[in-house]
Write an enzyme that holds these catalytic residues in place. Sequence first.
Site, PDB file in Angstrom:
ATOM      1  N   ARG A 153      58.971 -43.889  38.673  1.00 42.48           N
ATOM      2  CA  ARG A 153      59.580 -44.605  37.537  1.00 42.48           C
ATOM      3  C   ARG A 153      60.909 -43.924  37.192  1.00 42.48           C
ATOM      4  NH1 ARG A 153      53.901 -45.066  35.694  1.00 42.48           N
ATOM      5  NH2 ARG A 153      53.463 -47.259  35.254  1.00 42.48           N
ATOM      6  N   ARG A 177      61.456 -46.922  42.431  1.00 41.28           N
ATOM      7  CA  ARG A 177      61.647 -48.186  41.734  1.00 41.28           C
ATOM      8  C   ARG A 177      62.960 -48.121  40.967  1.00 41.28           C
ATOM      9  NH1 ARG A 177      57.614 -50.114  37.110  1.00 41.28           N
ATOM     10  NH2 ARG A 177      58.591 -48.404  35.980  1.00 41.28           N
ATOM     11  N   GLU A 216      54.720 -58.527  39.040  1.00 39.33           N
ATOM     12  CA  GLU A 216      54.280 -58.259  37.666  1.00 39.33           C
ATOM     13  C   GLU A 216      54.369 -59.505  36.801  1.00 39.33           C
ATOM     14  OE1 GLU A 216      55.715 -54.271  36.380  1.00 39.33           O
ATOM     15  OE2 GLU A 216      57.602 -54.921  37.234  1.00 39.33           O
ATOM     16  N   ASN A 269      50.026 -53.501  34.873  1.00 39.53           N
ATOM     17  CA  ASN A 269      50.282 -53.243  33.442  1.00 39.53           C
ATOM     18  C   ASN A 269      51.018 -54.424  32.824  1.00 39.53           C
ATOM     19  OD1 ASN A 269      49.251 -50.778  34.067  1.00 39.53           O
ATOM     20  ND2 ASN A 269      51.224 -49.745  34.143  1.00 39.53           N
ATOM     21  N   ASP A 270      52.037 -54.885  33.531  1.00 43.26           N
ATOM     22  CA  ASP A 270      52.773 -56.041  33.031  1.00 43.26           C
ATOM     23  C   ASP A 270      52.077 -57.349  33.380  1.00 43.26           C
ATOM     24  OD1 ASP A 270      55.050 -55.233  31.535  1.00 43.26           O
ATOM     25  OD2 ASP A 270      55.799 -54.298  33.362  1.00 43.26           O
ATOM     26  N   ARG A 324      51.334 -55.463  25.683  1.00 45.57           N
ATOM     27  CA  ARG A 324      50.618 -54.286  26.199  1.00 45.57           C
ATOM     28  C   ARG A 324      50.644 -53.094  25.252  1.00 45.57           C
ATOM     29  NH1 ARG A 324      54.325 -52.553  31.391  1.00 45.57           N
ATOM     30  NH2 ARG A 324      53.504 -50.473  31.120  1.00 45.57           N
ATOM     31  N   CYS A 333      49.991 -50.537  41.691  1.00 44.25           N
ATOM     32  CA  CYS A 333      50.406 -49.300  41.016  1.00 44.25           C
ATOM     33  C   CYS A 333      50.212 -49.351  39.506  1.00 44.25           C
ATOM     34  CB  CYS A 333      51.843 -48.958  41.363  1.00 44.25           C
ATOM     35  SG  CYS A 333      53.013 -50.215  40.858  1.00 44.25           S
TER      36      CYS A 333
END
Length: 600
Positions: A298, A334, A433, A456-457, A467, A504
């Site tokens: 990240r 990323r 995502e 997550n997204d 979230r 991920c």
Amino acid sequence: MQVFQGIGVSHGVAIGEALVIDFEGFRIPRHFVEREKVDEEAARLRCAVDAAVAELDENRQQVAAQLGEQYAAIFAAHQQMLRDRKFLGEVEKFISERHYSPEYAVSRTLRSYAKVFRSMQDGVFAERAADIYDIERRLLRHLLGRGREELSQLTTPVIVLAHDLTPSETAKLDPEFVKGFVTETGARGGHTAIVAEALGIPAIVGVGHFLHEVSGGDRVIVDGNQGVVILDPSEEALSRSRLVVEHRRTRDVEYESLRDLPARTLDGVDIFLGVNIEFPAEATASHLRGADGVGLYRTEFLYLGVDHEPSEEEHFTAYADVAQAMEGKPVVMRTLDLGADKLGRNTKVELERNPFLGLRSIRLSLKHPDQFRVQLRAILRASALGDVRVMFPLIATLPELKLAKKLLRDAMDELKAEGVPFDETLAVGMMVEAPSAVVMIDRFLPHVDFISIGTNDLIQYALAVDRSNPAVADLYRATDPAVLRLIKSTIDAADAAGVPATLCGQMSAHPTHTMLLLGLGLRGFSVPPGSIPQVKEVIRSVSLAQCREMAEQALMLDSASEVEKFAQETLYAISPELALTVEMGRITTEDSAAEAPQLE
Ligand code: PEP
Ligand code: MG
């Protein structure tokens, strides 16, 4: 003893002294001082009063010069109040007779005055309460020094209890001194939670209002396994917590033996087990833990907590360090995923009403191609030093992917013209995502070398649940059948196109989900470093046939709770010891506050 329930976002148990940061960023101190320190504390109060009066004097002169004396009168009134004998006498009495800390004594006295004003029928007098609060804040600021900034300069171990911590504040916590943290706000999917996992400290978010119950220095237990925070714990709770801390230590030692073993299923299929990292230093630790590579770097964390735009050299150093630390293992970098809850001091975004639906992630990079170019050049330069790959976040439409790739090609052309080395065959991937990317996945796949599913997204966009909003945290469920279907159709399409797919999102970090994901066809995981041993242990204990059968049954269930329960039971049936380790540390059950009701 008081017990509060929140959401455990980083496992483990910590016991320590509270450092409390309230709503406005003030550190809330101890309520009491030791008898022998009373004189010292009274002197500290007088210094703070003098400093506040001097500050008011400056304000008064400035405003008088700019706007005229009548506007400066308010400061004079505050000064008068601060010098008032009755007020100072009361505060000093609290300190000398009751041994209150000056901060607590000031708050108690001034709040009792404010209450009198607030209760007055006449609105003009009622408004005077605001002045009293203003005086309180000013005095506290002088007594306490700065609040949040202190967090990065700790010298003794603490448990941080705060109303809120941003991802960048969390990123700056020093795990040597911060043994755990608890926030009133936040939810499982927010980036504060993700950073807590990266730091490897127990953390609980979304507890709701509880800071009024605690003062600095109080003893606290943070049980990240169950999301329970215990204030002023009983001896029994303390000894149970110590057992869990000990159990975890023992498990960590046992996990050492897994480090050099492959993540291979019982039927001999090798699974890629990579790590998610936020900071370059994590790469070395992950390599040493036996990760197969970095599945998600990240990179935006380079921006959080700094007040300048990182230069190409700063980007390059952060990437080169990781590429080299991984010694030839793949590293997926990323590109910047800034915006929404990840805002650098310098991030070029306006405040938005719906930041998660707004100008974030790849949209922000495409809108600022010059800034994006700096990052792309640095990633390309690092690709000469290891197996570096690049991945674009939050791709929702094909034109976005094409434009991002074009900007990458432009950066390549530039470097080539300058004679700077880079990997010309660098693999290019995208994150899946947005539900639109799942629906259109067959159209995206011909343009990428790999994909990574960002649950997550994906969960928040598929289930329409923010979230990081604790008010809807019970609806944010990785095991919702809708999410499982989205994952399965993405993996199926990638398989058919021969494009490798990993996952991920935080979902992959939980060992209870490992069988389910393997059964849905996943062959690549990227998890926070601390989750590697447990996920590897599950992978090595199951066959793909078992997993497929399990996933088939799970897909027939109707709700996240049913899937979750089924996944736990299946893991228990395969290996009770493993399932128990996953649930390790149910120490505080009897003391726990009732869990929030879960929707079925
Ligand atoms: C995700 O969305 O699953 C992901 C891995 O990205 P982030 O959590 O950084 O948004
Ligand atoms: Mg994401």
